[in-house]
Design a protein around this motif. Structure first.
Motif, PDB file in Angstrom:
ATOM      1  N   LEU A   8       1.372  -1.252   0.140  1.00 35.50           N
ATOM      2  CA  LEU A   8       0.161  -0.048   0.100  1.00 35.50           C
ATOM      3  C   LEU A   8       0.486   1.157  -0.145  1.00 35.50           C
ATOM      4  O   LEU A   8       2.177   1.664   1.105  1.00 35.50           O
ATOM      5  N   CYS A   9       0.116   2.014  -0.962  1.00 35.19           N
ATOM      6  CA  CYS A   9       0.873   3.089  -0.810  1.00 35.19           C
ATOM      7  C   CYS A   9       1.208   4.134  -0.341  1.00 35.19           C
ATOM      8  O   CYS A   9       0.976   5.277   0.767  1.00 35.19           O
ATOM      9  N   CYS A  10      -0.806   4.205  -0.274  1.00 36.88           N
ATOM     10  CA  CYS A  10      -1.781   5.024   0.955  1.00 36.88           C
ATOM     11  C   CYS A  10      -3.235   4.621   0.585  1.00 36.88           C
ATOM     12  O   CYS A  10      -3.049   3.949   0.613  1.00 36.88           O
ATOM     13  N   GLY A  11      -3.742   5.398   1.534  1.00 40.27           N
ATOM     14  CA  GLY A  11      -5.192   4.860   1.999  1.00 40.27           C
ATOM     15  C   GLY A  11      -6.114   4.502   0.410  1.00 40.27           C
ATOM     16  O   GLY A  11      -6.877   3.801  -0.207  1.00 40.27           O
ATOM     17  N   PRO A  12      -6.228   6.103   0.108  1.00 41.51           N
ATOM     18  CA  PRO A  12      -6.547   6.424  -1.049  1.00 41.51           C
ATOM     19  C   PRO A  12      -6.294   5.151  -2.475  1.00 41.51           C
ATOM     20  O   PRO A  12      -7.533   4.956  -3.636  1.00 41.51           O
ATOM     21  N   CYS A  13      -5.871   4.977  -2.332  1.00 41.65           N
ATOM     22  CA  CYS A  13      -4.694   4.690  -3.621  1.00 41.65           C
ATOM     23  C   CYS A  13      -5.442   2.446  -3.832  1.00 41.65           C
ATOM     24  O   CYS A  13      -4.973   1.735  -4.740  1.00 41.65           O
ATOM     25  N   THR A  14      -5.817   2.198  -2.376  1.00 39.30           N
ATOM     26  CA  THR A  14      -5.664   1.221  -1.570  1.00 39.30           C
ATOM     27  C   THR A  14      -7.220   0.834  -2.386  1.00 39.30           C
ATOM     28  O   THR A  14      -7.407  -0.186  -2.859  1.00 39.30           O
ATOM     29  N   ILE A  15      -7.974   1.579  -2.550  1.00 40.41           N
ATOM     30  CA  ILE A  15      -9.944   1.501  -2.331  1.00 40.41           C
ATOM     31  C   ILE A  15      -9.730   0.319  -3.894  1.00 40.41           C
ATOM     32  O   ILE A  15     -10.160  -0.949  -2.995  1.00 40.41           O
ATOM     33  N   TYR A  16      -9.801   1.004  -4.791  1.00 41.21           N
ATOM     34  CA  TYR A  16      -9.646  -0.048  -6.115  1.00 41.21           C
ATOM     35  C   TYR A  16      -9.015  -1.588  -5.938  1.00 41.21           C
ATOM     36  O   TYR A  16     -10.036  -2.310  -6.453  1.00 41.21           O
ATOM     37  N   PRO A  17      -7.758  -1.481  -5.636  1.00 39.53           N
ATOM     38  CA  PRO A  17      -6.950  -2.299  -5.954  1.00 39.53           C
ATOM     39  C   PRO A  17      -8.342  -3.278  -4.806  1.00 39.53           C
ATOM     40  O   PRO A  17      -7.726  -4.832  -5.519  1.00 39.53           O
ATOM     41  N   LEU A  18      -7.848  -3.470  -4.143  1.00 39.16           N
ATOM     42  CA  LEU A  18      -8.320  -4.079  -2.993  1.00 39.16           C
ATOM     43  C   LEU A  18     -10.052  -4.492  -3.638  1.00 39.16           C
ATOM     44  O   LEU A  18     -10.066  -5.393  -2.771  1.00 39.16           O
ATOM     45  N   THR A  19     -10.471  -3.644  -3.856  1.00 38.09           N
ATOM     46  CA  THR A  19     -11.732  -4.173  -4.542  1.00 38.09           C
ATOM     47  C   THR A  19     -12.156  -5.181  -5.553  1.00 38.09           C
ATOM     48  O   THR A  19     -12.864  -6.196  -5.095  1.00 38.09           O
ATOM     49  N   ARG A  20     -11.172  -4.791  -6.249  1.00 37.67           N
ATOM     50  CA  ARG A  20     -11.036  -5.473  -7.407  1.00 37.67           C
ATOM     51  C   ARG A  20     -10.380  -6.680  -6.839  1.00 37.67           C
ATOM     52  O   ARG A  20     -10.719  -8.150  -7.533  1.00 37.67           O
ATOM     53  N   LEU A  21      -9.445  -7.212  -6.337  1.00 39.69           N
ATOM     54  CA  LEU A  21      -8.804  -8.354  -5.955  1.00 39.69           C
ATOM     55  C   LEU A  21      -9.819  -9.096  -5.026  1.00 39.69           C
ATOM     56  O   LEU A  21     -10.010 -10.240  -5.085  1.00 39.69           O
ATOM     57  N   ARG A  22     -10.897  -8.389  -4.512  1.00 35.72           N
ATOM     58  CA  ARG A  22     -11.454  -9.392  -3.196  1.00 35.72           C
ATOM     59  C   ARG A  22     -12.996 -10.065  -4.095  1.00 35.72           C
ATOM     60  O   ARG A  22     -13.108 -10.980  -4.291  1.00 35.72           O
ATOM     61  N   THR A  23     -13.180  -8.838  -5.471  1.00 42.15           N
ATOM     62  CA  THR A  23     -13.750  -9.562  -6.160  1.00 42.15           C
ATOM     63  C   THR A  23     -14.023 -10.492  -6.966  1.00 42.15           C
ATOM     64  O   THR A  23     -14.119 -11.674  -7.126  1.00 42.15           O
ATOM     65  N   GLN A  24     -12.333 -10.748  -6.870  1.00 34.10           N
ATOM     66  CA  GLN A  24     -11.855 -11.916  -7.775  1.00 34.10           C
ATOM     67  C   GLN A  24     -11.802 -12.815  -6.772  1.00 34.10           C
ATOM     68  O   GLN A  24     -10.926 -13.996  -7.355  1.00 34.10           O
ATOM     69  N   GLY A  25     -11.725 -13.184  -5.039  1.00 29.78           N
ATOM     70  CA  GLY A  25     -12.381 -13.914  -4.178  1.00 29.78           C
ATOM     71  C   GLY A  25     -10.712 -14.223  -3.678  1.00 29.78           C
ATOM     72  O   GLY A  25     -10.754 -15.057  -3.154  1.00 29.78           O
ATOM     73  N   HIS A  26      -9.810 -13.406  -4.109  1.00 28.61           N
ATOM     74  CA  HIS A  26      -8.224 -12.723  -3.469  1.00 28.61           C
ATOM     75  C   HIS A  26      -8.958 -13.241  -1.363  1.00 28.61           C
ATOM     76  O   HIS A  26      -9.456 -12.087  -1.499  1.00 28.61           O
ATOM     77  N   GLU A  27      -8.039 -13.249  -1.176  1.00 29.79           N
ATOM     78  CA  GLU A  27      -7.983 -13.516   0.705  1.00 29.79           C
ATOM     79  C   GLU A  27      -6.566 -12.126   0.285  1.00 29.79           C
ATOM     80  O   GLU A  27      -5.495 -12.546   0.173  1.00 29.79           O
ATOM     81  N   VAL A  28      -6.366 -11.193   0.675  1.00 32.48           N
ATOM     82  CA  VAL A  28      -6.171  -9.911   0.745  1.00 32.48           C
ATOM     83  C   VAL A  28      -5.619  -9.937   2.289  1.00 32.48           C
ATOM     84  O   VAL A  28      -5.967  -8.739   3.089  1.00 32.48           O
TER      85      VAL A  28
END
Length: 188
Positions: free
Chosen positions: A7-27
């Motif tokens: 994570l570089c920062c909170g705002p830049c985390t939101i979209y990647p985290l959402t995408r990875l979770r949507t794909q079924g990953h444990e992040v």
């Protein structure tokens, strides 16, 4: 897959985290950014990551040591290579933590930013993955740029005005100064 997300920062985390979770990953997240200057900026970013983690039930390891000295030691007199050096510091640490934590893969929120060198990031991540028996999980998260911005505003997360390092802060203000000087010249 169990993924460690740098994570570089909170705002830049939101979209990647959402995408990875949507794909079924444990992040799980790792905040490690020795480049951030000044200390108050570093603290704001740590607080934003903590706020995000609590808001979306996201486990995050946060290195709260202000690592500017080490970053500066590596970058001074190599300013033209500062981004590759910075990527290296953060990605190597991420891979070390991923191996130690038994993760299957890793990625970084740096891939969300329009301002980062994606080719360089991808090449280095692939090298690190191959050398450590991990999978580099690549997705061009830039396509969610506005979605991430909107979500961070809605959450009230601190949104930083520059990449993080002393040099990017200087460039930000230099650009503004140049614009003001051009505008003043037109008026006179």
């Amino acid at each position: 897959m169990r993924i460690l997300l740098h994570l570089c920062c909170g705002p830049c985390t939101i979209y990647p985290l959402t995408r990875l979770r949507t794909q079924g990953h444990e992040v799980t997240g790792l905040f490690y950014n020795p480049n951030i200057h000044p200390f108050q900026e570093f603290c704001r970013r740590v607080d934003a990551v903590k706020l995000l983690g609590g808001a979306v039930d996201f486990p995050v390891a946060i290195d709260e040591e202000y690592g500017l000295n080490e970053y500066m030691r590596r970058v001074v007199f190599h300013e033209h290579e500062r981004c590759p050096i910075c990527y290296e510091m953060r990605l190597v640490r991420t891979v070390q933590e991923a191996v130690a934590g038994g993760f299957e893969g890793f990625t970084t929120t740096l891939l969300y930013s329009k301002y980062q060198n994606h080719r360089l990031l991808i090449a280095r991540c692939e090298q690190l993955a191959a050398g450590h028996g991990l999978q580099f999980v690549y997705e061009d998260f830039r396509q969610g740029w506005q979605e991430g911005i909107d979500a961070s505003i809605a959450m009230g997360l601190y949104r930083q005005p520059y990449c993080g390092c002393l040099y990017s802060e200087q460039e930000r203000y230099d650009k503004r100064l140049k614009k003001r000087m051009k505008a003043a010249a037109r008026i006179n």
